[in-house]
Design an enzyme around this catalytic site. Structure first.
Site, PDB file in Angstrom:
ATOM      1  N   LEU A 163     115.124  11.753  33.852  1.00  0.00           N
ATOM      2  CA  LEU A 163     115.786  11.654  35.142  1.00  0.00           C
ATOM      3  C   LEU A 163     114.712  11.897  36.203  1.00  0.00           C
ATOM      4  O   LEU A 163     113.778  12.668  35.986  1.00  0.00           O
ATOM      5  CB  LEU A 163     116.891  12.709  35.290  1.00  0.00           C
ATOM      6  N   ASP A 164     114.863  11.253  37.348  1.00  0.00           N
ATOM      7  CA  ASP A 164     113.927  11.492  38.439  1.00  0.00           C
ATOM      8  C   ASP A 164     114.003  12.952  38.883  1.00  0.00           C
ATOM      9  O   ASP A 164     115.009  13.635  38.691  1.00  0.00           O
ATOM     10  CB  ASP A 164     114.253  10.587  39.625  1.00  0.00           C
ATOM     11  N   LYS A 165     112.942  13.424  39.521  1.00  0.00           N
ATOM     12  CA  LYS A 165     112.859  14.818  39.961  1.00  0.00           C
ATOM     13  C   LYS A 165     114.084  15.244  40.754  1.00  0.00           C
ATOM     14  O   LYS A 165     114.645  16.321  40.531  1.00  0.00           O
ATOM     15  CB  LYS A 165     111.587  15.008  40.796  1.00  0.00           C
TER      16      LYS A 165
END
Length: 339
Positions: A163-165
């Site tokens: 997942l993106d940050k």
């Protein structure tokens, strides 16, 4: 909204597909013996290896081939050499250098479920999944190594998707090589069900599907974009709530390309609220003030469904929407209700 929980949906019969998945043993220096199946005939060696050993990245497999850690019928080969089925392949694996170089750090983990084969975490906003440029530590990988030392023997510490940050929500992590191989194959077969909640600008059609290839942006190389030569990508969406200039949308991934939901929703004129990378002034100025002030992409991985790699039970998980996104939804419903 959603609450964090796990549900066993059903139990399937054990997998008897006869694939070439390696046994669950520590992913240190070891030898893996494989036989190329007929259905891989005509592929490059590195492509065939990526199918047979999906827990390892293709670039890593290519490196092993170039360093003669892979032998085909007893001989060294090149990544581009073709295989025709029936070949015997010996692979000398070695530990993931990034994992072995990473240190265990006592970073809190919200564990939704855990057993001997896998664990599911609810990733908070701001936590990077894997070390990289500018994020050498303080990542989910570092937290996992502290939680379970045995993960240091697995490629990427058992991480099989990301997942993106600034995206929150559910991630499944393997705890054995057998489980990692199985979960990666489920992702490749597109049988893992991943559902997200997103706040977007404007009001899309009630439901739809975005089917558009995604690749590197031709100019801004740190961004992704819909490009003709990109990888196939498909996102299903449906509007759950809508107000004046905003919508709460449920998105389901069939593929898992980098920034897929963010790119696809932007491509149809409904970029995610708060998305600093894919923001578009044409749509942003029409947003309610509270939405314009939101400081990260409003995206949450709310539901996850996988088949257990050993028991073959269908496992389903849900994670509560984080506080910042919940507060924004409430504000939008009060200040910018449907007209």
């Amino acid at each position: 909204m959603y609450h964090r929980r796990m549900i066993v949906l059903a139990r399937n019969t054990p997998n008897d597909s006869g694939n070439n998945a390696p046994e669950s043993v520590p992913a240190e220096n070891r030898e893996v013996s494989l036989r190329v199946p007929a259905e891989l005939a005509g592929l490059r060696l590195d492509q065939a290896l990526a199918r047979l050993l999906p827990e390892y990245s293709r670039s890593r497999l290519q490196d092993w081939v170039r360093r003669a850690r892979v032998r085909v019928d007893g001989a060294t080969a090149a990544p581009k050499d073709k295989v025709w089925g029936g070949e015997s392949i010996e692979v000398q694996t070695e530990p993931d250098p990034q994992t072995t170089a990473s240190v265990a750090q006592p970073i809190p983990l919200a564990i939704v479920y855990e057993d001997g084969e896998l664990l599911v975490v609810d990733k908070p906003v701001g936590l990077v999944v894997h070390p990289g440029s500018g994020n050498g530590d303080g990542t989910l990988l570092n937290a996992l190594l502290h939680h379970a030392q045995s993960l240091s023997t697995l490629p990427r510490a058992g991480i099989v998707h990301r997942l993106d940050k600034d995206t929150s929500g559910l991630l499944v992590v393997a705890k054995t090589l057998e489980a990692q191989t199985d979960l990666v194959r489920q992702l490749q077969a597109r049988t893992v069900r991943r559902e997200y909640l997103a706040l977007v600008a404007g009001v899309p059609t009630t439901q739809g599907v975005v089917e558009a290839p995604i690749g590197r942006h031709p100019i801004a190389r740190t961004k992704m974009a819909v490009v003709s030569k990109g990888k196939a990508a498909r996102t299903y969406y449906r509007v759950l709530r809508a107000g004046a200039g905003w919508s709460l949308v449920e998105c389901r991934l069939e593929t898992g390309r980098t920034h897929q939901i963010r790119v696809h929703m932007h491509s149809i004129g409904h970029p995610l609220i708060g998305d600093a990378v894919y923001r578009d002034a044409r749509f942003e100025r029409k947003l309610p003030p509270a939405a314009r002030r939101f400081e990260r992409q409003a995206l949450h991985a709310a539901r996850l469904q996988v088949v257990h790699p050993v028991t073959r039970a269908q496992l389903a998980f849900e994670a509560a929407v984080p506080a910042d996104m919940t507060a924004l939804i409430r504000t939008l419903e009060q200040d910018a209700p449907a007209r």
